[in-house]
Design a protein around this motif. Structure first.
Motif, mmCIF file in Angstrom:
data_model
loop_
_atom_site.group_PDB
_atom_site.id
_atom_site.type_symbol
_atom_site.label_atom_id
_atom_site.label_comp_id
_atom_site.label_asym_id
_atom_site.label_seq_id
_atom_site.Cartn_x
_atom_site.Cartn_y
_atom_site.Cartn_z
ATOM 1 N N ASP A 97 0.826 -1.213 0.000
ATOM 2 C CA ASP A 97 0.000 0.000 0.000
ATOM 3 C C ASP A 97 0.856 1.256 0.000
ATOM 4 O OD1 ASP A 97 -2.278 -1.531 -0.039
ATOM 5 O OD2 ASP A 97 -2.707 -1.324 2.101
ATOM 6 N N ARG A 98 2.062 1.175 0.539
ATOM 7 C CA ARG A 98 2.963 2.330 0.546
ATOM 8 C C ARG A 98 3.512 2.610 -0.851
ATOM 9 N NH1 ARG A 98 7.717 1.216 3.767
ATOM 10 N NH2 ARG A 98 8.062 3.473 3.812
ATOM 11 N N ARG A 99 3.588 1.574 -1.690
ATOM 12 C CA ARG A 99 4.179 1.708 -3.022
ATOM 13 C C ARG A 99 3.162 1.875 -4.134
ATOM 14 N NH1 ARG A 99 5.118 -0.199 -8.079
ATOM 15 N NH2 ARG A 99 2.983 -0.865 -7.726
ATOM 16 N N ARG A 100 1.927 1.458 -3.915
ATOM 17 C CA ARG A 100 0.971 1.313 -5.010
ATOM 18 C C ARG A 100 0.677 2.641 -5.712
ATOM 19 N NH1 ARG A 100 -4.428 2.432 -4.224
ATOM 20 N NH2 ARG A 100 -5.045 3.054 -2.112
ATOM 21 N N PRO A 101 0.276 2.568 -6.992
ATOM 22 C CA PRO A 101 -0.009 3.784 -7.775
ATOM 23 C C PRO A 101 -1.332 4.414 -7.374
ATOM 24 C CG PRO A 101 -0.517 1.827 -9.052
ATOM 25 C CD PRO A 101 0.131 1.341 -7.783
ATOM 26 N N GLY A 102 -1.538 5.634 -7.863
ATOM 27 C CA GLY A 102 -2.821 6.299 -7.672
ATOM 28 C C GLY A 102 -3.060 6.873 -6.292
ATOM 29 N N THR A 103 -2.021 6.963 -5.470
ATOM 30 C CA THR A 103 -2.211 7.407 -4.096
ATOM 31 C C THR A 103 -2.186 8.929 -3.934
ATOM 32 O OG1 THR A 103 0.168 7.068 -3.741
ATOM 33 C CG2 THR A 103 -1.318 5.283 -3.084
ATOM 34 N N SER A 104 -1.714 9.647 -4.950
ATOM 35 C CA SER A 104 -1.745 11.111 -4.918
ATOM 36 C C SER A 104 -1.713 11.637 -6.346
ATOM 37 C CB SER A 104 -0.548 11.667 -4.118
ATOM 38 O OG SER A 104 0.636 11.666 -4.910
ATOM 39 N N ARG A 105 -1.936 12.930 -6.510
ATOM 40 C CA ARG A 105 -1.938 13.515 -7.855
ATOM 41 C C ARG A 105 -0.538 13.602 -8.440
ATOM 42 N NH1 ARG A 105 -2.384 18.223 -4.557
ATOM 43 N NH2 ARG A 105 -0.952 19.913 -5.131
ATOM 44 N N HIS A 106 0.481 13.319 -7.635
ATOM 45 C CA HIS A 106 1.856 13.474 -8.084
ATOM 46 C C HIS A 106 2.444 12.196 -8.678
ATOM 47 C CE1 HIS A 106 1.541 17.233 -5.990
ATOM 48 N NE2 HIS A 106 1.355 16.626 -4.843
ATOM 49 N N VAL A 107 1.666 11.112 -8.699
ATOM 50 C CA VAL A 107 2.152 9.849 -9.252
ATOM 51 C C VAL A 107 1.182 9.363 -10.316
ATOM 52 C CG1 VAL A 107 3.311 9.244 -7.095
ATOM 53 C CG2 VAL A 107 0.973 8.446 -7.496
ATOM 54 N N THR A 108 1.527 8.248 -10.983
ATOM 55 C CA THR A 108 0.644 7.703 -12.004
ATOM 56 C C THR A 108 -0.753 7.444 -11.439
ATOM 57 O OG1 THR A 108 0.227 5.804 -13.433
ATOM 58 C CG2 THR A 108 1.543 5.393 -11.478
ATOM 59 N N GLN A 109 -1.757 7.717 -12.256
ATOM 60 C CA GLN A 109 -3.139 7.538 -11.816
ATOM 61 C C GLN A 109 -3.691 6.162 -12.165
ATOM 62 O OE1 GLN A 109 -4.767 9.957 -9.772
ATOM 63 N NE2 GLN A 109 -2.549 10.310 -9.747
ATOM 64 N N ARG A 110 -2.819 5.252 -12.562
ATOM 65 C CA ARG A 110 -3.250 3.864 -12.736
ATOM 66 C C ARG A 110 -3.775 3.342 -11.393
ATOM 67 N NH1 ARG A 110 0.279 -1.099 -15.477
ATOM 68 N NH2 ARG A 110 -1.125 -2.807 -14.874
ATOM 69 N N GLN A 111 -4.984 2.823 -11.381
ATOM 70 C CA GLN A 111 -5.634 2.402 -10.147
ATOM 71 C C GLN A 111 -5.497 0.888 -9.946
ATOM 72 O OE1 GLN A 111 -7.015 4.538 -7.833
ATOM 73 N NE2 GLN A 111 -6.191 6.155 -9.161
ATOM 74 N N GLU A 112 -4.465 0.517 -9.234
ATOM 75 C CA GLU A 112 -4.233 -0.885 -8.916
ATOM 76 C C GLU A 112 -4.305 -1.076 -7.404
ATOM 77 O OE1 GLU A 112 -4.004 -3.358 -10.866
ATOM 78 O OE2 GLU A 112 -3.363 -2.610 -12.840
ATOM 79 N N ALA A 113 -5.159 -1.988 -6.954
ATOM 80 C CA ALA A 113 -5.267 -2.252 -5.518
ATOM 81 C C ALA A 113 -4.040 -2.986 -4.991
ATOM 82 C CB ALA A 113 -6.518 -3.080 -5.236
ATOM 83 N N ASP A 114 -3.330 -3.682 -5.889
ATOM 84 C CA ASP A 114 -2.145 -4.448 -5.500
ATOM 85 C C ASP A 114 -2.443 -5.423 -4.371
ATOM 86 O OD1 ASP A 114 -0.618 -3.353 -7.458
ATOM 87 O OD2 ASP A 114 0.581 -2.059 -6.157
ATOM 88 N N GLN A 115 -3.575 -6.100 -4.458
ATOM 89 C CA GLN A 115 -3.947 -7.085 -3.440
ATOM 90 C C GLN A 115 -3.102 -8.341 -3.609
ATOM 91 O OE1 GLN A 115 -6.197 -6.868 -0.823
ATOM 92 N NE2 GLN A 115 -6.301 -4.699 -1.333
ATOM 93 N N VAL A 116 -2.350 -8.693 -2.581
ATOM 94 C CA VAL A 116 -1.451 -9.843 -2.672
ATOM 95 C C VAL A 116 -2.164 -11.131 -2.270
ATOM 96 C CG1 VAL A 116 -0.551 -9.590 -0.313
ATOM 97 C CG2 VAL A 116 0.856 -10.691 -2.084
ATOM 98 N N GLU A 117 -1.836 -12.195 -2.965
ATOM 99 C CA GLU A 117 -2.340 -13.523 -2.634
ATOM 100 C C GLU A 117 -1.147 -14.407 -2.291
ATOM 101 O OE1 GLU A 117 -4.933 -15.100 -5.708
ATOM 102 O OE2 GLU A 117 -5.328 -13.055 -6.423
ATOM 103 N N ILE A 118 -1.207 -15.064 -1.137
ATOM 104 C CA ILE A 118 -0.163 -16.018 -0.758
ATOM 105 C C ILE A 118 -0.588 -17.388 -1.267
ATOM 106 C CG2 ILE A 118 1.105 -17.080 1.136
ATOM 107 C CD1 ILE A 118 0.644 -14.589 2.781
ATOM 108 N N LEU A 119 0.172 -17.936 -2.206
ATOM 109 C CA LEU A 119 -0.199 -19.189 -2.854
ATOM 110 C C LEU A 119 0.411 -20.415 -2.188
ATOM 111 C CD1 LEU A 119 0.216 -18.120 -6.599
ATOM 112 C CD2 LEU A 119 -1.810 -17.924 -5.144
ATOM 113 N N SER A 120 1.533 -20.245 -1.501
ATOM 114 C CA SER A 120 2.223 -21.394 -0.917
ATOM 115 C C SER A 120 3.193 -20.931 0.148
ATOM 116 C CB SER A 120 2.986 -22.158 -2.007
ATOM 117 O OG SER A 120 3.999 -21.327 -2.576
ATOM 118 N N GLY A 121 3.739 -21.895 0.896
ATOM 119 C CA GLY A 121 4.795 -21.597 1.854
ATOM 120 C C GLY A 121 4.334 -21.123 3.212
#
Length: 353
Positions: A46-70
């Motif tokens: 969430d600290r890195r994801r896009p669209g968080t302010s007008r000063h960065v790319t406005q691509r809207q990605e939630a960046d929801q992580v899925e743990i698949l294994s381990g």
């Protein structure tokens, strides 16, 4: 030789493209028994994801992580940890004019020369979108380092283009879009970025990363020096063109009597070495400084060539960071964590404990 894996014992293999179905990584070598859930990783993403302010790319990605294994019943098992982040807001049509041309300063040209083919959508594999899996992996390394050794890793922006940002307080870093450690300078940074976006141009930045409580003795004496591995990892971050440890290039003008950190019974007097002596950690904070180049995707028309080598011009439209350095702080923290976790395990393997 593929160059998609970082680390020796704590290894991360990164996969995916900017506009593919998903991106992700496999983390191999994480010790078993570490409490881990998706929320631990999501906080860093969430600290890195896009669209968080007008000063960065406005691509809207939630960046929801899925743990698949381990991970089983909330703890790591010691087996490979698979992490997946789905792309949900790609706009490939924005890159239709780049199929046969190359952006000046971008990897478009070199990728085509290496592979003979390339994915122009969002930069494909060369996109900063691929730093999200790095941050996810780094979140695991951060948590393990804190739990096992008390290591704390933090970063901040120390310069945006021509504007130096004096350090005031760590408390301010998380309160603004720039990761600036100085609240008073934020309005100036915002005004500068607004002007830059109106001009259709881009700018670079300087990022500082600090790891505290790193024990003395991590690293190797020659080819796998701790500082060399840190520089290697940091240069793998998109747009990084310079890495320095400690005093860095200021060492050029320092005399030995000034640069060499004196040692007293109470510890070191200074930290020009940046926490690394002879490739091995000294027990002081490890300090790293990064130079981030300006974004190559800008609206200003520039000269280039097409695939046949004919002259043409390129103007990049779509959603881009006018300064990729704004979102680079959590990525740099993640990379430092990955290198330190790797060397912590290597030291344990060599010395025990």
């Amino acid at each position: 030789m593929s160059g998609n894996t970082l680390g020796t014992l704590f290894c991360v293999t990164n996969f995916g493209e900017s506009h593919g179905p998903a991106i992700g990584c496999v983390v191999d070598g994480c010790p078993p028994g570490l409490p881990l859930e998706a929320a631990d990783i999501q906080a860093e993403l969430d600290r890195r994801r896009p669209g968080t302010s007008r000063h960065v790319t406005q691509r809207q990605e939630a960046d929801q992580v899925e743990i698949l294994s381990g991970v089983f019943e909330g703890v790591t098992t010691g087996t490979p940890i698979g992490l997946l982040i789905r792309n949900t807001d790609a706009r490939s049509k924005d890159y239709a004019n780049l199929v046969d041309t190359f952006r000046p300063g971008h990897a478009d040209y070199s990728y085509f020369k290496k592979y003979g083919v390339r994915d122009p959508r969002g930069g494909g594999r060369s996109s900063a979108r691929l730093t999200a899996p790095t941050v996810a992996a780094g979140a695991i390394a951060k948590k393990w380092l804190a739990a096992s050794h008390g290591v704390r890793i933090r970063g901040y922006m120390s310069q945006l283009g021509p504007i130096a940002i004096p350090f005031e307080s760590w408390d301010e870093v998380g309160r603004n879009a720039f990761y600036a450690p100085n609240a008073g300078i934020v309005p100036q940074l915002e005004a500068f970025m607004d002007e830059l976006r109106r001009d259709g141009d881009s700018i670079g930045a300087r990022i500082e990363v600090v790891a505290e409580n790193v024990p003395a003795g991590w690293g190797e004496p020659l080819y796998d020096r701790l500082d060399a591995d840190i520089a290697h990892a940091m240069m793998g971050l998109n747009a990084v063109k310079g890495v320095s440890i400690g005093a860095g290039f200021e060492s050029i003008t320092q005399r030995g009597s000034e640069h060499g950190d004196e040692i007293t019974p109470d510890g070191f007097v200074g930290n020009n070495a940046g926490g690394v002596l002879g490739g091995i950690s000294s027990g002081q904070p490890v300090t790293v400084s990064l130079a981030i180049k300006p974004t190559s995707s800008i609206r200003i028309e520039r000269r280039s060539v097409d695939r046949a080598g004919n002259p043409t011009s390129v103007q990049t439209l779509g959603r881009h960071d006018p300064c990729v350095g704004i979102r680079a702080t959590p990525i740099a923290e993640a990379l430092l964590a990955l290198v330190l976790a790797d060397h912590a395990l290597r030291q344990r393997g060599q010395r025990g404990g």
